[in-house]
Design a protein around this motif. Structure first.
Motif, PDB file in Angstrom:
ATOM      1  N   VAL A   4      82.614 138.421  -8.347  1.00  0.00           N
ATOM      2  CA  VAL A   4      83.947 139.014  -8.515  1.00  0.00           C
ATOM      3  C   VAL A   4      84.552 139.250  -7.127  1.00  0.00           C
ATOM      4  O   VAL A   4      84.109 140.114  -6.374  1.00  0.00           O
ATOM      5  N   SER A  11      80.844 144.420  -5.832  1.00  0.00           N
ATOM      6  CA  SER A  11      80.420 145.172  -4.649  1.00  0.00           C
ATOM      7  C   SER A  11      78.990 144.866  -4.202  1.00  0.00           C
ATOM      8  O   SER A  11      78.716 144.876  -3.000  1.00  0.00           O
ATOM      9  N   ARG A  15      79.049 140.088 -14.004  1.00  0.00           N
ATOM     10  CA  ARG A  15      80.223 140.015 -13.115  1.00  0.00           C
ATOM     11  C   ARG A  15      80.005 140.984 -11.959  1.00  0.00           C
ATOM     12  O   ARG A  15      80.081 142.198 -12.142  1.00  0.00           O
ATOM     13  N   LYS A  75      87.824 139.824  -6.202  1.00  0.00           N
ATOM     14  CA  LYS A  75      89.117 140.502  -6.024  1.00  0.00           C
ATOM     15  C   LYS A  75      89.116 141.305  -4.723  1.00  0.00           C
ATOM     16  O   LYS A  75      88.098 141.937  -4.393  1.00  0.00           O
ATOM     17  N   ILE A  84      89.582 137.537 -14.927  1.00  0.00           N
ATOM     18  CA  ILE A  84      88.893 138.634 -15.627  1.00  0.00           C
ATOM     19  C   ILE A  84      89.738 139.901 -15.738  1.00  0.00           C
ATOM     20  O   ILE A  84      89.268 140.912 -16.233  1.00  0.00           O
ATOM     21  N   MET A  97      77.852 144.811 -14.494  1.00  0.00           N
ATOM     22  CA  MET A  97      78.462 144.792 -13.169  1.00  0.00           C
ATOM     23  C   MET A  97      77.399 145.269 -12.171  1.00  0.00           C
ATOM     24  O   MET A  97      76.218 145.388 -12.501  1.00  0.00           O
TER      25      MET A  97
HETATM   26  C1  LIG Z   1      85.803 144.655 -10.321  1.00  0.00           C
HETATM   27  C2  LIG Z   1      85.253 144.138 -11.585  1.00  0.00           C
HETATM   28  C3  LIG Z   1      83.892 143.789 -11.690  1.00  0.00           C
HETATM   29  C4  LIG Z   1      82.875 143.966 -10.572  1.00  0.00           C
HETATM   30  O1  LIG Z   1      82.622 145.298 -10.343  1.00  0.00           O
HETATM   31  P1  LIG Z   1      81.464 145.747  -9.273  1.00  0.00           P
HETATM   32  O2  LIG Z   1      81.146 147.129  -9.708  1.00  0.00           O
HETATM   33  O3  LIG Z   1      82.124 145.676  -7.943  1.00  0.00           O
HETATM   34  O4  LIG Z   1      80.343 144.824  -9.411  1.00  0.00           O
HETATM   35  C5  LIG Z   1      83.462 143.242 -12.888  1.00  0.00           C
HETATM   36  N1  LIG Z   1      84.300 143.054 -13.921  1.00  0.00           N
HETATM   37  C6  LIG Z   1      85.597 143.388 -13.859  1.00  0.00           C
HETATM   38  C7  LIG Z   1      86.461 143.139 -15.042  1.00  0.00           C
HETATM   39  C8  LIG Z   1      86.103 143.940 -12.693  1.00  0.00           C
HETATM   40  O5  LIG Z   1      87.399 144.263 -12.648  1.00  0.00           O
END
Ligand SMILES: *Cc1c(COP(=O)(O)O)cnc(C)c1O
Length: 234
Positions: free
Chosen positions: A34, A225, A222, A36, A84, A206
């Motif tokens: 991810v 960080s 996904r 972003k 996403i 995540m």
């Molecule tokens: C930002 C985000 C993630 C990743 O989150 P982290 O905690 O940084 O791994 C996963 N999915 C979605 C939809 C996000 O917006």
């Protein structure tokens, strides 16, 4: 930037351990990076490690990176772009034209727009429906009760390939992952047109909760960080 290579190796090992602990088939969980808010150079560093699938939340930012990294798009080593984030109807065309996957489909109108705007020369857009699994107040995601109807709409649109379900549970509510897995099983049992082979994706987990997501059957985690480091606020 060299941290990214180290983080990527650690993450691959973490996923492998999670698969093993959950008695999952090795390699059955994909890593979606991810990216972003991350600069182009960070994505290039991850790509150099072997990362191919990147997830973006904001249409404009995502498309800028897709264009900037077009030189990496060739052949087997090509990038795979996953949208996403929340998707408004005035942004569907850009997503339909540039991305390979959408994880955050939550209503019929968006499905129909994506399908009609998907260029005919491209493969079908790979789609997961985002499910509001545990937090009706958040308003994001399709409510479980509305899911069968939305599944049928997506199945009727050849420009979309329905791949599975996605969720973003409330922090700490890892029980939601098992609920999403059960929701997928229930759909498979009740909608004949769905096959376990093609409706094969559970996009969940995540950085902080991927182990419990893998234990519950996630096929795509996904991760932002834990790979790229903490995000600076936008
Ligand atoms: C930002 C985000 C993630 C990743 O989150 P982290 O905690 O940084 O791994 C996963 N999915 C979605 C939809 C996000 O917006």
């Amino acid at each position: 930037m060299s941290d990214i290579a180290e983080n990527w190796q650690k993450l691959r090992a973490r996923i492998a351990r999670a698969e093993q602990a959950a008695e999952r088939v090795p390699g059955s969980v994909r890593l979606l990076a991810v990216s972003k808010t991350q600069p182009e150079a960070a994505l290039r560093a991850a790509h150099a490690c072997g990362q191919r699938a990147f997830g973006e939340n904001y249409v404009q930012e995502g498309i800028a990176k897709i264009l900037a990294l077009a030189d990496l798009a060739q052949g087997d080593t090509g990038l795979e772009w996953h949208f996403i984030g929340p998707l408004q109807s005035n942004k569907t065309r850009e997503v339909a034209e540039h991305f390979h996957w959408v994880h955050s489909l939550e209503r019929e109108k968006i499905a129909r727009r994506l399908a009609s705007q998907r260029p005919t020369g491209l493969a079908p857009l790979q789609v997961c429906i985002q499910v509001n699994i545990d937090d009706e107040a958040s308003k994001s995601g399709c409510l479980p009760a509305d899911l069968p109807a939305l599944v049928r709409v997506v199945l009727s649109l050849p420009a979309l390939h329905l791949r599975g379900l996605m969720c973003i549970p409330r922090p700490g509510n890892s029980a939601a992952f098992a609920d999403l897995a059960k929701t997928r099983q229930d759909l498979l049992a009740s909608i004949r047109e769905l096959s376990p082979v093609s409706f094969d994706t559970l996009s969940m987990g995540m950085s902080d909760d991927m182990e419990s997501a893998v234990a519950a059957g996630s096929t795509m985690v996904r991760i932002g960080s834990a790979l790229f480091g903490a995000r600076s606020p936008l």
